[in-house]
Design a protein around this motif. Structure first.
Motif, short mmCIF file in Angstrom:
data_model
loop_
_atom_site.label_atom_id
_atom_site.label_comp_id
_atom_site.label_asym_id
_atom_site.label_seq_id
_atom_site.Cartn_x
_atom_site.Cartn_y
_atom_site.Cartn_z
N GLY A 193 0.82 -1.21 0.00
CA GLY A 193 0.00 0.00 0.00
C GLY A 193 0.85 1.25 0.00
N PHE A 194 1.92 1.27 0.81
CA PHE A 194 2.82 2.42 0.85
C PHE A 194 3.48 2.65 -0.51
CE2 PHE A 194 3.39 1.74 5.61
CZ PHE A 194 2.60 2.83 5.94
N ILE A 195 3.89 1.57 -1.14
CA ILE A 195 4.54 1.68 -2.45
C ILE A 195 3.57 2.25 -3.48
CG2 ILE A 195 5.53 0.35 -4.36
CD1 ILE A 195 6.74 -1.52 -2.16
N VAL A 196 2.35 1.72 -3.50
CA VAL A 196 1.34 2.18 -4.46
C VAL A 196 0.99 3.65 -4.21
CG1 VAL A 196 -1.07 1.89 -5.18
CG2 VAL A 196 0.41 -0.11 -4.90
N VAL A 197 0.81 4.03 -2.94
CA VAL A 197 0.49 5.41 -2.61
C VAL A 197 1.65 6.32 -3.02
CG1 VAL A 197 0.15 7.02 -0.69
CG2 VAL A 197 -1.17 4.92 -0.79
N GLY A 198 2.88 5.86 -2.80
CA GLY A 198 4.04 6.65 -3.20
C GLY A 198 4.11 6.88 -4.70
N ILE A 199 3.85 5.83 -5.46
CA ILE A 199 3.88 5.96 -6.92
C ILE A 199 2.76 6.88 -7.40
CG2 ILE A 199 3.52 4.69 -9.09
CD1 ILE A 199 4.99 2.31 -7.72
N ILE A 200 1.56 6.67 -6.87
CA ILE A 200 0.42 7.52 -7.27
C ILE A 200 0.69 8.97 -6.87
CG2 ILE A 200 -2.00 8.01 -6.74
CD1 ILE A 200 -2.46 4.99 -6.63
N GLY A 201 1.24 9.17 -5.67
CA GLY A 201 1.52 10.52 -5.19
C GLY A 201 2.62 11.22 -5.95
N PHE A 202 3.44 10.47 -6.68
CA PHE A 202 4.49 11.05 -7.50
C PHE A 202 4.03 11.29 -8.93
CE2 PHE A 202 8.14 10.52 -10.39
CZ PHE A 202 8.93 11.59 -9.96
N VAL A 203 3.30 10.34 -9.50
CA VAL A 203 2.94 10.39 -10.92
C VAL A 203 1.81 11.38 -11.20
CG1 VAL A 203 1.96 9.04 -12.82
CG2 VAL A 203 3.77 8.06 -11.40
N PHE A 204 0.75 11.35 -10.42
CA PHE A 204 -0.43 12.13 -10.77
C PHE A 204 -0.28 13.64 -10.60
CE2 PHE A 204 -2.31 7.95 -10.88
CZ PHE A 204 -3.00 8.04 -12.08
N PRO A 205 0.51 14.14 -9.65
CA PRO A 205 0.75 15.59 -9.68
C PRO A 205 1.45 16.04 -10.97
CG PRO A 205 1.25 14.76 -7.51
CD PRO A 205 0.98 13.56 -8.39
N ILE A 206 2.36 15.23 -11.48
CA ILE A 206 3.06 15.57 -12.73
C ILE A 206 2.09 15.51 -13.91
CG2 ILE A 206 4.88 14.86 -14.33
CD1 ILE A 206 6.41 13.84 -11.81
N VAL A 207 1.29 14.45 -13.96
CA VAL A 207 0.30 14.31 -15.04
C VAL A 207 -0.67 15.49 -15.03
CG1 VAL A 207 -1.67 12.92 -15.82
CG2 VAL A 207 0.46 11.79 -15.17
N ASN A 208 -1.13 15.86 -13.85
CA ASN A 208 -2.11 16.96 -13.78
C ASN A 208 -1.47 18.32 -13.98
OD1 ASN A 208 -4.93 16.00 -13.28
ND2 ASN A 208 -3.80 14.75 -11.83
#
Length: 112
Positions: A78-93
């Motif tokens: 869960g921590f890994i997934v949250v970390g990846i999502i928290g890194f990728v989606f700010p850049i995408v948006n």
């Protein structure tokens, strides 16, 4: 009359990444930018609400992951997934904001 400032929208999205650099600020800085600029910058209210909802949602996912560590280590995943999502989606948006598109944060609850 609201001004159009795509750079400030991009900076607001990318400011979430301050958590990776300083350990904090990824919630505070976008919140301050949103609260101070939502009436001055076109689309800042929409983008700011999406960012705050996303940050609160990530925090909830981290809280859920903590007790799941005891359950076969699922919390670590869960921590890994949250970390990846928290890194990728700010850049995408940030890219979406630069292109004049609406923000889209998946798995985000609507609090604000």
């Amino acid at each position: 009359m609201q001004a159009e400032n795509k750079q400030l929208l991009v900076i607001t999205h990318l400011s979430q990444l301050l958590d990776l650099v300083t350990g904090f600020g990824g919630f505070i800085v976008p919140l301050i930018l949103w609260l101070t600029q939502k009436d001055k910058i076109m689309d800042m209210d929409e983008h700011g609400k999406a960012i705050i909802n996303f940050q609160i949602s990530l925090f909830i996912y981290v809280l859920i992951s903590i007790p799941l560590i005891l359950l076969f280590g699922l919390g670590l995943l869960g921590f890994i997934v949250v970390g990846i999502i928290g890194f990728v989606f700010p850049i995408v948006n940030a890219v979406r904001a630069n292109n004049g598109e609406a923000p889209s944060y998946p798995l985000s609850f609507k609090f604000v």
